[in-house]
Design a protein around this motif. Sequence first.
Motif, mmCIF file in Angstrom:
data_model
loop_
_atom_site.group_PDB
_atom_site.id
_atom_site.type_symbol
_atom_site.label_atom_id
_atom_site.label_comp_id
_atom_site.label_asym_id
_atom_site.label_seq_id
_atom_site.Cartn_x
_atom_site.Cartn_y
_atom_site.Cartn_z
ATOM 1 N N TYR A 175 0.838 -1.195 0.000
ATOM 2 C CA TYR A 175 0.000 0.000 0.000
ATOM 3 C C TYR A 175 0.876 1.249 0.000
ATOM 4 C CZ TYR A 175 -3.285 -3.622 1.347
ATOM 5 O OH TYR A 175 -4.028 -4.776 1.387
ATOM 6 N N ASP A 176 0.200 2.408 0.031
ATOM 7 C CA ASP A 176 0.922 3.675 -0.108
ATOM 8 C C ASP A 176 2.069 3.815 0.889
ATOM 9 O OD1 ASP A 176 -0.487 5.238 -2.175
ATOM 10 O OD2 ASP A 176 -2.215 4.912 -0.871
ATOM 11 N N LEU A 297 1.973 -7.763 -6.832
ATOM 12 C CA LEU A 297 2.130 -6.678 -5.859
ATOM 13 C C LEU A 297 2.543 -5.380 -6.546
ATOM 14 C CD1 LEU A 297 3.936 -8.716 -3.062
ATOM 15 C CD2 LEU A 297 1.585 -7.866 -3.016
ATOM 16 N N TRP A 298 3.410 -5.507 -7.527
ATOM 17 C CA TRP A 298 3.851 -4.332 -8.295
ATOM 18 C C TRP A 298 2.651 -3.633 -8.926
ATOM 19 C CZ3 TRP A 298 7.480 -0.942 -9.436
ATOM 20 C CH2 TRP A 298 7.530 -0.347 -10.709
ATOM 21 N N ARG A 299 1.781 -4.417 -9.527
ATOM 22 C CA ARG A 299 0.650 -3.828 -10.239
ATOM 23 C C ARG A 299 -0.386 -3.257 -9.278
ATOM 24 N NH1 ARG A 299 -1.978 -7.198 -14.448
ATOM 25 N NH2 ARG A 299 -2.469 -5.157 -15.287
ATOM 26 N N SER A 300 -0.518 -3.868 -8.100
ATOM 27 C CA SER A 300 -1.528 -3.358 -7.170
ATOM 28 C C SER A 300 -1.168 -1.963 -6.686
ATOM 29 C CB SER A 300 -1.693 -4.311 -5.984
ATOM 30 O OG SER A 300 -0.569 -4.230 -5.125
ATOM 31 N N MET A 301 0.100 -1.554 -6.777
ATOM 32 C CA MET A 301 0.535 -0.212 -6.385
ATOM 33 C C MET A 301 0.602 0.710 -7.597
ATOM 34 S SD MET A 301 0.718 0.896 -3.487
ATOM 35 C CE MET A 301 0.945 2.583 -3.975
ATOM 36 N N GLY A 302 0.008 0.303 -8.699
ATOM 37 C CA GLY A 302 0.003 1.168 -9.872
ATOM 38 C C GLY A 302 1.225 1.013 -10.756
ATOM 39 N N MET B 1 -1.440 2.360 3.095
ATOM 40 C CA MET B 1 -1.814 3.407 4.035
ATOM 41 C C MET B 1 -0.808 4.553 3.957
ATOM 42 S SD MET B 1 -2.670 3.299 8.098
ATOM 43 C CE MET B 1 -1.870 1.752 8.236
ATOM 44 N N LEU B 2 -1.349 5.752 3.827
ATOM 45 C CA LEU B 2 -0.483 6.909 3.678
ATOM 46 C C LEU B 2 0.353 7.142 4.939
ATOM 47 C CD1 LEU B 2 -3.068 9.359 2.077
ATOM 48 C CD2 LEU B 2 -1.165 8.240 0.922
ATOM 49 N N LEU B 3 1.518 7.699 4.734
ATOM 50 C CA LEU B 3 2.363 8.151 5.839
ATOM 51 C C LEU B 3 2.321 9.674 5.788
ATOM 52 C CD1 LEU B 3 4.279 6.941 7.992
ATOM 53 C CD2 LEU B 3 6.151 7.432 6.427
ATOM 54 N N ILE B 4 1.756 10.285 6.810
ATOM 55 C CA ILE B 4 1.493 11.721 6.780
ATOM 56 C C ILE B 4 2.379 12.411 7.816
ATOM 57 C CG2 ILE B 4 -0.268 13.491 7.090
ATOM 58 C CD1 ILE B 4 -2.339 11.334 6.301
ATOM 59 N N ARG B 5 3.037 13.457 7.364
ATOM 60 C CA ARG B 5 3.966 14.167 8.241
ATOM 61 C C ARG B 5 3.220 15.290 8.970
ATOM 62 N NH1 ARG B 5 9.349 14.108 8.698
ATOM 63 N NH2 ARG B 5 9.464 12.700 6.932
ATOM 64 N N CYS B 6 2.851 15.022 10.213
ATOM 65 C CA CYS B 6 2.224 16.061 11.034
ATOM 66 C C CYS B 6 3.288 17.106 11.359
ATOM 67 C CB CYS B 6 1.665 15.443 12.316
ATOM 68 S SG CYS B 6 1.169 16.652 13.554
ATOM 69 N N ASP B 72 -0.699 15.473 -3.910
ATOM 70 C CA ASP B 72 -0.960 15.241 -5.324
ATOM 71 C C ASP B 72 -2.074 14.200 -5.436
ATOM 72 O OD1 ASP B 72 -0.917 14.283 -8.012
ATOM 73 O OD2 ASP B 72 1.098 15.115 -8.247
ATOM 74 N N THR B 73 -3.217 14.611 -5.956
ATOM 75 C CA THR B 73 -4.371 13.699 -5.970
ATOM 76 C C THR B 73 -4.199 12.554 -6.959
ATOM 77 O OG1 THR B 73 -5.487 15.080 -7.602
ATOM 78 C CG2 THR B 73 -5.981 15.506 -5.279
ATOM 79 N N SER B 74 -3.222 12.657 -7.854
ATOM 80 C CA SER B 74 -3.042 11.569 -8.814
ATOM 81 C C SER B 74 -2.102 10.491 -8.289
ATOM 82 C CB SER B 74 -2.528 12.106 -10.156
ATOM 83 O OG SER B 74 -1.231 12.636 -9.988
ATOM 84 N N THR B 75 -1.254 10.846 -7.306
ATOM 85 C CA THR B 75 -0.299 9.858 -6.781
ATOM 86 C C THR B 75 -0.447 9.649 -5.276
ATOM 87 O OG1 THR B 75 1.344 11.561 -6.308
ATOM 88 C CG2 THR B 75 1.436 10.533 -8.490
ATOM 89 N N HIS B 76 -1.256 10.462 -4.604
ATOM 90 C CA HIS B 76 -1.393 10.481 -3.142
ATOM 91 C C HIS B 76 -0.126 11.003 -2.463
ATOM 92 C CE1 HIS B 76 -5.194 8.686 -3.426
ATOM 93 N NE2 HIS B 76 -4.822 7.429 -3.559
ATOM 94 N N ARG B 77 0.822 11.455 -3.210
ATOM 95 C CA ARG B 77 2.085 11.881 -2.606
ATOM 96 C C ARG B 77 1.901 13.250 -1.934
ATOM 97 N NH1 ARG B 77 6.324 10.865 -6.887
ATOM 98 N NH2 ARG B 77 5.102 8.955 -6.876
ATOM 99 N N PHE B 78 2.382 13.355 -0.688
ATOM 100 C CA PHE B 78 2.323 14.635 0.012
ATOM 101 C C PHE B 78 3.507 15.486 -0.423
ATOM 102 C CE2 PHE B 78 -0.770 12.460 2.418
ATOM 103 C CZ PHE B 78 -1.561 13.421 3.014
#
Lengths: 829, 90
Positions: A175-176, A297-302, B1-6, B72-78
Amino acid sequence: MSRRVDAGGSWIDRSKPLTFRFDGEEYEGFEGDTLASALLANGIIAGFTSPLLDRPRGVMTAGPEEPNAFVEISEPWFDAIVAATMVELVDGLVADPRAGVGRLPDAGEMPSVDAAHRHVHVETLVVGGGLAGRRAAAAAAKRGDRVMLVDERHRIDRPPDGVTVLPRTTALGVYDDGYVVAHERSATLERLWHVRATRVVLATGAQERFVAFAGNDRPGVMLASAAATYVERFGVLPGHRVAIFTTNDSGLESADAVRAGGADIVHTIGVGEDPSAAIEGVDLLLVSGGWNPNLTLWRSMGGGLRYSRRLATYRPDNVGPPWLEVVGSADGDGLPGSQAHWLEPADDYSEHFVDLQRDQTVADIAQALDAGLVSVEHVKRATYIGTAIDQGRTSGVLAAAIVNQLLGTGPDAQGPSGARPPTVPISYATIAGPDRGDLLDPIRRTRIHPWHEEQDAVFEDVGQWKRPRYFPRDGEDMDPAVARECLAIRNDAGVLDASTLGKIDVVGPDAAAFLDRMYTNRMSTLPVGSIRYGFMLGLDGMVADDGVAMRLGDDHFLVTTTTGNAAMVLDRFEEWLQTEWPGLRVYCTSVTEQWTDVAVAGPKAREVIAAVGTDIDLAAETFPFMTFRDGEMAGMPVRVARVSFTGELSYEILVDGRRGLELWKAVMSAGAPSGITAYGTEAMHVLRAEKGFVIVGQDTDGTVTPDDLGMGWIVRKDDSDFIGRRSLRRADALRDDRKQLVGLLPNELLPEGAQLVEEDTGPIPMPMFGHVTSSYASRTLDRPIALAMVERGRSRHGETLYAPLPGGTITAEIVPPVFYDPDGTRRDG
Amino acid sequence: MLLIRCPWCGPRDEVEFHYGGQAHVAYPEDAEALSDEEWADFLFMRDNPLGPFRERWYHVHGCRRWFNAVRDTSTHRFVATYRMDEEPPA
């Protein structure tokens, strides 16, 4: 007949025999075997059946891609369905074949799983314990990283030093931001790992590809590399008279390994010759259609794919997230070049299997294409190819290639369909882990809870709180218990544990100005020592919560909220203070559990409080309704508030939370001569409904304005702003056909939620004019009553509505919502 | 799950946070003076860009502080997180 041979067997310990049961029979294997290798060693070549066509099937692979050999494990652990190739053999294992579909056992049949969850942080997580994975892990450890290496097999050869190595552990999903969930399973433990890694290395290897030809699903047809694995790792020869059909050089190497185990290679078949012709003359047909990097797994992360003509398959394209990399054969490294050969030409494709676990053939794909489908994703959904437990590990690339070929497009026109976690099925019990039963959600109990339990109270859940719903006496059911409690409050005195009400301490020079903005009524004009009931609206003007504010000092308030909304209200305060009005000097603190709240109500409430003993003057003239006094009671410092949710004379006694039980007992004992009766939330609901007091969240649903409730008086009319004010002038809020709160006098008890119509009979659907929000049998009035939201309700008092229900139609007269003591004569006792 | 920098606590798991929608949408100075259309615009209408988006987050299971982020809404990257009293990064 044993197929165990002296050659190979690097994973097994021949000095440690194990006994297991399969399909009711007892067999022997060795430590280090998988269930699949032990079955093959015992000569079980066709121990399985296909799910739809009932065809005999055998073990076809040696890994997680297995599409045939599924079993249920019932001892020594339970697994509803799992590939036999992934089950580590243990002594006493009991397994039964399953035709692609698991079975949900009865609760008592299933051993309880104590699945633990572990959370770890590492710099590098490597998925896959092959050569490339071990190298990546060793290099990261050398750099000083904390490194974890997981592999789904039960053994990792030559594990690198300085690395946390977890065999039997399957990465379920990536996941992310480097978050990976992995499932570890052995005979003695089951664990879900939550790994946060700075860098994730996918060394997930490659899987040998299958080819579609007639009868390719028959027992004895096996991936060539799998047969080599059975010889080399397990000392098992899956067949003696062997043919090999291959599109690439690795097939020949696998055949050599099988020959070294003692087999005769009687045919070597290349592209251009139909392998199905060779099946009859051999007991093992090896198939190698090339190799697919394992990129689930690679593909599930885009992660992207690109077609390689040399490999005749897809490799990762460099478009994944920066923390994710693919190494080794998963990246296509070292894989043999292969001819692009997907299916053997034939007139009849009905036995050219593509997805064995779904029993789907080339003919099924052709049928989908004939129906006009052109997308691989649509073909997947029409045929279900790739949707079984194995998620298309053997069929994904093959199905896409066959679609491309049948459509006459290039081999890279469409890649395989998408994949998503989890990569293997796991039980809900594992996902839940310890968060079950009492640990599912925090349980909140008041300080008086032990007394409630002693009295055998029946509890209900209100948010996370356990609240007594009623206190049955002498085996009473709910109805008589609630009726008795209600009468006690109307005639004598009752006491309620109101400690669960949310309480927020609001302090600071700007506290009054802040509360003015949060509530529809003005809190800044409230004198110290007084209490005001208030509504909080959403920005949309709809009622969000209610409660009272007590002014403790010029700069100090105690605000109450409904039990279920306490956290929401505090969050809302913080949001406005931090994001819109950081200049306001206000501090908010949750004090719900710091105060115990004992609410005494009824005509004899004053008598009870006096008997408990207090230095507070209780006379109605000096201690009027909607004020509070600080003082002592039964030797404890208390704050007593004159508020009422029953319509009766009422004192809410707030005391240091820790002394709550002591105070409660003092009240019960001093109140005994007055007939004091403990009551629960059900009687509270009946009594408040008799008075037409709404419960936010029961009589309101997020679409209700104060005016809809007939409580326009609670909205101040001066020109100062408060949250939601502007929305009350929106056209929708001013519609004259809005639903409004009314009382109903029904001819029998209405169910809450019942829809109300204007005619007792008529064609369906009938226009609906409202719905019942609260409904009770009122013992005070000796009749059923209800509250309802009804279109233009306030102008329709006296009219009749109907509630058509499965058991018959109930008739109800619309009346004002206050059924009892409309003039409020009882609140001062 | 995102990792968010508070901005106060450093990088934390997404589950500790609540999402708070678009940032820098100020509550109107004088809400009563707004037309129905202007009020509806404030109340209901939010941007939904593909790419960098300024948004609010609340570290509800942590320091209980609100902050702003560019994601970034296309990558979820902060791209950045910053305190409520800080200017958004250029």
